[in-house]
Motif scaffolding. Structure first.
Motif, PDB file in Angstrom:
ATOM      1  N   ALA A   1       0.829  -1.203   0.000  1.00  0.00           N
ATOM      2  CA  ALA A   1       0.000   0.000   0.000  1.00  0.00           C
ATOM      3  C   ALA A   1       0.865   1.255   0.000  1.00  0.00           C
ATOM      4  CB  ALA A   1      -0.920   0.001   1.214  1.00  0.00           C
ATOM      5  N   ILE A   2       0.315   2.323  -0.565  1.00  0.00           N
ATOM      6  CA  ILE A   2       0.980   3.623  -0.561  1.00  0.00           C
ATOM      7  C   ILE A   2       0.680   4.304   0.768  1.00  0.00           C
ATOM      8  CG2 ILE A   2       1.095   5.886  -1.674  1.00  0.00           C
ATOM      9  CD1 ILE A   2       0.220   4.474  -4.285  1.00  0.00           C
ATOM     10  N   VAL A   3       1.712   4.620   1.531  1.00  0.00           N
ATOM     11  CA  VAL A   3       1.542   5.150   2.882  1.00  0.00           C
ATOM     12  C   VAL A   3       0.721   6.438   2.882  1.00  0.00           C
ATOM     13  CG1 VAL A   3       2.741   6.030   4.911  1.00  0.00           C
ATOM     14  CG2 VAL A   3       3.650   4.046   3.698  1.00  0.00           C
ATOM     15  N   PHE A   4       0.976   7.303   1.919  1.00  0.00           N
ATOM     16  CA  PHE A   4       0.248   8.569   1.855  1.00  0.00           C
ATOM     17  C   PHE A   4      -1.255   8.315   1.737  1.00  0.00           C
ATOM     18  CE2 PHE A   4      -1.511  12.394   0.059  1.00  0.00           C
ATOM     19  CZ  PHE A   4      -0.751  13.430   0.576  1.00  0.00           C
ATOM     20  N   ASP A   5      -1.629   7.363   0.885  1.00  0.00           N
ATOM     21  CA  ASP A   5      -3.044   7.045   0.695  1.00  0.00           C
ATOM     22  C   ASP A   5      -3.667   6.471   1.966  1.00  0.00           C
ATOM     23  OD1 ASP A   5      -2.456   7.792  -1.843  1.00  0.00           O
ATOM     24  OD2 ASP A   5      -2.830   5.857  -2.788  1.00  0.00           O
ATOM     25  N   LEU A   6      -2.876   5.707   2.715  1.00  0.00           N
ATOM     26  CA  LEU A   6      -3.355   5.160   3.986  1.00  0.00           C
ATOM     27  C   LEU A   6      -3.554   6.255   5.028  1.00  0.00           C
ATOM     28  CD1 LEU A   6      -1.198   1.933   4.452  1.00  0.00           C
ATOM     29  CD2 LEU A   6      -3.674   2.015   4.676  1.00  0.00           C
ATOM     30  N   ALA A   7      -2.612   7.177   5.064  1.00  0.00           N
ATOM     31  CA  ALA A   7      -2.636   8.190   6.114  1.00  0.00           C
ATOM     32  C   ALA A   7      -3.696   9.258   5.886  1.00  0.00           C
ATOM     33  CB  ALA A   7      -1.258   8.850   6.215  1.00  0.00           C
ATOM     34  N   THR A   8      -3.995   9.560   4.638  1.00  0.00           N
ATOM     35  CA  THR A   8      -4.927  10.657   4.348  1.00  0.00           C
ATOM     36  C   THR A   8      -6.287  10.482   5.025  1.00  0.00           C
ATOM     37  OG1 THR A   8      -3.833  11.233   2.261  1.00  0.00           O
ATOM     38  CG2 THR A   8      -6.135  11.910   2.517  1.00  0.00           C
ATOM     39  N   PRO A   9      -6.991   9.363   4.817  1.00  0.00           N
ATOM     40  CA  PRO A   9      -8.292   9.231   5.493  1.00  0.00           C
ATOM     41  C   PRO A   9      -8.174   9.163   7.012  1.00  0.00           C
ATOM     42  CG  PRO A   9      -7.687   7.171   4.430  1.00  0.00           C
ATOM     43  CD  PRO A   9      -6.716   8.199   3.953  1.00  0.00           C
ATOM     44  N   LEU A  10      -7.094   8.584   7.527  1.00  0.00           N
ATOM     45  CA  LEU A  10      -6.921   8.501   8.973  1.00  0.00           C
ATOM     46  C   LEU A  10      -6.780   9.895   9.580  1.00  0.00           C
ATOM     47  CD1 LEU A  10      -4.415   5.490   9.195  1.00  0.00           C
ATOM     48  CD2 LEU A  10      -6.877   5.455   9.621  1.00  0.00           C
ATOM     49  N   GLU A  11      -6.019  10.753   8.923  1.00  0.00           N
ATOM     50  CA  GLU A  11      -5.813  12.107   9.430  1.00  0.00           C
ATOM     51  C   GLU A  11      -7.054  12.975   9.251  1.00  0.00           C
ATOM     52  OE1 GLU A  11      -3.209  13.872  11.019  1.00  0.00           O
ATOM     53  OE2 GLU A  11      -2.759  11.796  11.514  1.00  0.00           O
ATOM     54  N   VAL A  12      -7.635  12.937   8.057  1.00  0.00           N
ATOM     55  CA  VAL A  12      -8.753  13.834   7.765  1.00  0.00           C
ATOM     56  C   VAL A  12      -9.998  13.447   8.561  1.00  0.00           C
ATOM     57  CG1 VAL A  12     -10.262  14.750   5.963  1.00  0.00           C
ATOM     58  CG2 VAL A  12      -7.842  14.347   5.474  1.00  0.00           C
ATOM     59  N   PHE A  13     -10.408  12.191   8.480  1.00  0.00           N
ATOM     60  CA  PHE A  13     -11.604  11.762   9.219  1.00  0.00           C
ATOM     61  C   PHE A  13     -11.361  11.764  10.724  1.00  0.00           C
ATOM     62  CE2 PHE A  13     -12.557   9.487   5.115  1.00  0.00           C
ATOM     63  CZ  PHE A  13     -13.666  10.256   4.784  1.00  0.00           C
ATOM     64  N   GLY A  14     -10.121  11.448  11.110  1.00  0.00           N
ATOM     65  CA  GLY A  14      -9.826  11.346  12.540  1.00  0.00           C
ATOM     66  C   GLY A  14      -9.907  12.660  13.283  1.00  0.00           C
ATOM     67  N   ARG A  15      -9.814  13.775  12.580  1.00  0.00           N
ATOM     68  CA  ARG A  15      -9.835  15.088  13.222  1.00  0.00           C
ATOM     69  C   ARG A  15     -11.200  15.780  13.146  1.00  0.00           C
ATOM     70  NH1 ARG A  15      -4.702  16.750  14.494  1.00  0.00           N
ATOM     71  NH2 ARG A  15      -3.008  15.543  13.563  1.00  0.00           N
ATOM     72  N   VAL A  16     -12.187  15.106  12.571  1.00  0.00           N
ATOM     73  CA  VAL A  16     -13.508  15.722  12.424  1.00  0.00           C
ATOM     74  C   VAL A  16     -14.216  15.780  13.776  1.00  0.00           C
ATOM     75  CG1 VAL A  16     -15.814  15.447  11.412  1.00  0.00           C
ATOM     76  CG2 VAL A  16     -13.763  15.029  10.021  1.00  0.00           C
TER      77      VAL A  16
END
Length: 314
Positions: A12-27
Motif C-alpha cells: 500500500a501507498i503510505v500517503f493514501d493510507l494516512a490521508t483518510p486517517l488524518e482527515v476523518f480522525g480530526r472531524v
C-alpha cells in the motif's frame, strides 16, 4: 457513530493510507463529539507499505461492520488482489456500504467488479491502463474525484484529501467540512481538475521513428507553424505525417504541437511574471484569446488560476 474502515493491503501507498486517517480522525461535530470512528483492516496482521511495516489490528471481517470503506492505492497496480479481499469488498457493496478508492486504489475496486458501468477516475498516469484493463469502466482522467453515490474514486495523492472533505460535507454539512479543511490546511473545493497536473507530451511518448520531428517541434513550437511546415521538417508528406502521428502518439501533429506549446506556457506561468499576451506570443499562439481557450481546454483551468496554483511551488 459513522465507522470508516481503511483497508491496508500489501504494498500500500503510505500517503493514501494516512490521508483518510488524518482527515476523518480530526472531524469534530458542533457538540464536540468525533464524527467518525476509524479502524484499519488487513488480510494479514503485518502489512508492508513501501518502506513502512504496519501492524493491523482488525481483519477483513471488520469491513462488514463499516459504514465507509477506503481502499488506498498500491505501488504496483499489476499485483493481483487476494481473493478474500475481493470477496469482502463485493459483500460490503452488496450490503450498501459506501466504498471509496484513493489514487490507484481504483484498480482494486475495478478488479472486484465494483466499477463496471460507472464513471471513475484514478491517477492520470495510470488512467489509460485502467481503461484498457477494465473496458466496462468509463475512466475520466480529468477530474479530481467522482462521486457515483455508493462508490467514489479519486485521482492521485492530494485528490484523496479533496474526496475525504467532500464526503465529510456530504455526511455532516458544509460547516463541519469547512472546519476539517482548515485543520487540514486545504481548500474545501479546488478549482479545475486533474488536467492541470498532467505533464503534456512526456518524453516517454517519443518513438524511434518520430523522435527527430518531435525534437524539432520542441525547438520551433514558438514559431508560426503550419501542418506543411511539420511535414517538411519530418521529410514526409502531410498524409504520411498524419498517419504516423496517430499510430505512434494517438494524436494529430497539430494536437501534439498544441500540447507542446501549452507545456511551454505552463513553465512560463510558473517561472516568470510575464503577462498572458507575452506568454501567448512566446509560445506560438496567434492571440491571447486563442491561448486562453486552448489552455483551459487542455489544463482545465485558466492561465491565471494555474499560475496562482503553481507559482509558489516554482
Amino acid at each position: 457513530m459513522h465507522v470508516v474502515a481503511v483497508l491496508a493491503l500489501q504494498d500500500a501507498i503510505v500517503f493514501d493510507l494516512a490521508t483518510p486517517l488524518e482527515v476523518f480522525g480530526r472531524v469534530r461535530l458542533p457538540d464536540g463529539r468525533p464524527g467518525y470512528r476509524l479502524v484499519v483492516c488487513g488480510s494479514a496482521p503485518l502489512v508492508e507499505a513501501g518502506p513502512v511495516r504496519l501492524a493491523t489490528e482488525h481483519g477483513l471481517d471488520e469491513l462488514a461492520r463499516a459504514d465507509t470503506i477506503v481502499v488506498p492505492g498500491r505501488h504496483h497496480v499489476d499485483t493481483p488482489t487476494p481473493d478474500d479481499v475481493l470477496a469482502a469488498l463485493r459483500a460490503a457493496a452488496a450490503a450498501g456500504t459506501r466504498i471509496v478508492s484513493i489514487c490507484v486504489g481504483a484498480f482494486t475496486l475495478a478488479e472486484a467488479g465494483l466499477l463496471d458501468g460507472l464513471t471513475a477516475t484514478t491517477h492520470w498516469a495510470a488512467a489509460d491502463v485502467l481503461a484498457r484493463r477494465h473496458p466496462r469502466v468509463q475512466v475520466d482522467p480529468q477530474v479530481l474525484y467522482v462521486d457515483s453515490g455508493q462508490i467514489l474514486t479519486s485521482a492521485g495523492a492530494s485528490a484523496g484529501l479533496d474526496l475525504c472533505l467532500h464526503m465529510i460535507r456530504r455526511d455532516y454539512g458544509t460547516a463541519v467540512a469547512a472546519d476539517a479543511s482548515r485543520l487540514a490546511v486545504a481548500p474545501l473545493h479546488r478549482h479545475g481538475g486533474q488536467a492541470q497536473f498532467i505533464v503534456r507530451n512526456p518524453p516517454a511518448l517519443a518513438t524511434t521513428t518520430l523522435e527527430p520531428v518531435l525534437a524539432w517541434i520542441e525547438e520551433h513550437a514558438h514559431q508560426d507553424l503550419s501542418l506543411a511546415d511539420l511535414a517538411a521538417a519530418a521529410r514526409m508528406s502531410v498524409r504520411s505525417l498524419h498517419r504516423r502521428f496517430h499510430a505512434e502518439t494517438g494524436q494529430s501533429p497539430i494536437e501534439w504541437l498544441t500540447g507542446v506549446r501549452i507545456r511551454h506556457a505552463q513553465e512560463l506561468l510558473e517561472m516568470t511574471d510575464h503577462g498572458v499576451e507575452t506568454i501567448a506570443r512566446r509560445t506560438g499562439f496567434a492571440s491571447a484569446t486563442t491561448f486562453r481557450t486552448q489552455f483551459r481546454r487542455l489544463a482545465g483551468v485558466s492561465p491565471r488560476t494555474y499560475r496562482a496554483t503553481f507559482r509558489a511551488r516554482a
